[in-house]
Enzyme design. Structure first.
Site, PDB file in Angstrom:
ATOM      1  N   ARG A  52      58.573 -22.411  56.214  1.00 14.08           N
ATOM      2  CA  ARG A  52      58.897 -23.144  57.142  1.00 14.08           C
ATOM      3  C   ARG A  52      60.360 -22.442  57.732  1.00 14.08           C
ATOM      4  NH1 ARG A  52      56.541 -28.012  55.849  1.00 14.08           N
ATOM      5  NH2 ARG A  52      58.423 -28.550  55.511  1.00 14.08           N
ATOM      6  N   ASP A  54      63.387 -22.448  61.339  1.00 12.99           N
ATOM      7  CA  ASP A  54      64.294 -23.621  62.316  1.00 12.99           C
ATOM      8  C   ASP A  54      63.464 -22.967  63.689  1.00 12.99           C
ATOM      9  OD1 ASP A  54      64.374 -25.482  60.388  1.00 12.99           O
ATOM     10  OD2 ASP A  54      66.236 -24.729  60.332  1.00 12.99           O
ATOM     11  N   TYR A 112      66.102 -13.997  52.520  1.00  7.76           N
ATOM     12  CA  TYR A 112      67.038 -13.959  53.810  1.00  7.76           C
ATOM     13  C   TYR A 112      67.817 -13.428  54.795  1.00  7.76           C
ATOM     14  CZ  TYR A 112      64.134 -18.118  54.721  1.00  7.76           C
ATOM     15  OH  TYR A 112      63.272 -19.949  54.907  1.00  7.76           O
ATOM     16  N   ARG A 199      72.249 -21.483  57.089  1.00 11.17           N
ATOM     17  CA  ARG A 199      73.278 -21.440  58.471  1.00 11.17           C
ATOM     18  C   ARG A 199      74.236 -22.639  58.095  1.00 11.17           C
ATOM     19  NH1 ARG A 199      69.073 -24.076  62.167  1.00 11.17           N
ATOM     20  NH2 ARG A 199      71.281 -24.225  63.690  1.00 11.17           N
TER      21      ARG A 199
END
Length: 263
Positions: A52, A54, A112, A199
């Site tokens: 998932r 954000d 990522y 993040r």
């Protein structure tokens, strides 16, 4: 009625959506995809994703699986579904998989990438697609700090309060930090990631790269196992889910054209 399990690769720009996971308002990537799949198949279709994302986070090769009661050729799943999708979401590939394949549970690792603009001026053409800092960053300090995170650790200091993961212990295999002109590229490869983990790491790396904290501070933050010890969560704009990696026998594509665009 028998069903066929299909895997799809999805690329999307996350700026206009409230993340991946379905919500009542329908303004998520999963909602858009399932509406398009259901229109194409002429019956309800639900999906399971590899990871998932954000609000505002982008996807290059988000892998999903679905169980379809209708038989279609792989190219038909791609072209037929894309007909019903908005311009900022597109199926990249489709292929049948064995019934035991699971987009999330079969994934061995995930990658990522964070793209960051270092400039006195805010982004314009690339607004929403890159993070931004106006202070100069020092590569060696960030690389030294990143090394403290490699391996298996308790990443509680980088975990969002609303994180639903069963354990904060994850393994980071590599963090690559490179620069091309005004743009920094941060590559993360791990077995799995906590909510906001990247993040929050980025917030710390930027604090170190800009000289506000020493490189050794990253290890102190990690060992504290407290979210209060770390920097504020960095903006979502520059974060891309590159995609999951699977055992070779699943034959899941690991590359999409957008990966060449943002190198």
């Amino acid at each position: 009625m028998s069903s066929q399990r299909i895997a799809l690769g999805i690329a999307y720009r996350g700026s206009g959506y409230l993340g991946w996971q379905s919500q009542p308002g329908g303004r998520t990537v999963q909602d858009q995809l399932e509406q398009a799949l259901s229109a194409f198949a002429a019956r309800p279709i639900s999906t399971m994703c590899a990871g998932r994302t954000d609000t505002g986070v982008h996807g290059l090769n988000q892998v999903v699986h679905l169980d379809s009661p209708v038989e279609r050729e792989p190219f038909s799943w791609v072209r037929g579904t894309n007909r019903y999708l908005p311009p900022d979401i597109a199926v990249q590939w489709a292929q049948p998989v064995v019934p035991g394949f699971h987009a999330r549970n079969s994934a061995r690792s995930r990658r990522y990438r964070y793209l960051l603009l270092e400039s006195a001026l805010r982004p314009a053409l690339e607004a929403g697609q890159v993070g931004w800092v106006f202070r100069p960053l020092e590569a060696s300090a960030m690389q030294e700090a990143a090394r403290a995170l490699i391996g298996e650790h308790d990443f509680s200091s980088f975990r969002a309060a609303e994180c639903q993961a069963a354990s904060p212990v994850k393994t980071l295999y590599a963090i690559g930090i490179t620069r091309r002109g005004a743009y920094w590229c941060f590559d993360f490869h791990g077995n799995a990631f906590l909510h906001h983990m990247i993040r929050n790491i980025m917030g710390c790396l930027v604090a170190i790269g800009s000289g506000r904290q020493p490189a050794g501070w990253m290890g102190e933050v990690l060992r504290a196992r407290s979210r209060d010890a770390a920097a504020p969560t960095f903006m979502a704009d520059g974060l891309y889910f590159v995609g999951p990696q699977y055992d070779a026998h699943h034959r899941i594509p690991a590359h999409t054209p957008a990966m060449d665009w943002f190198v």
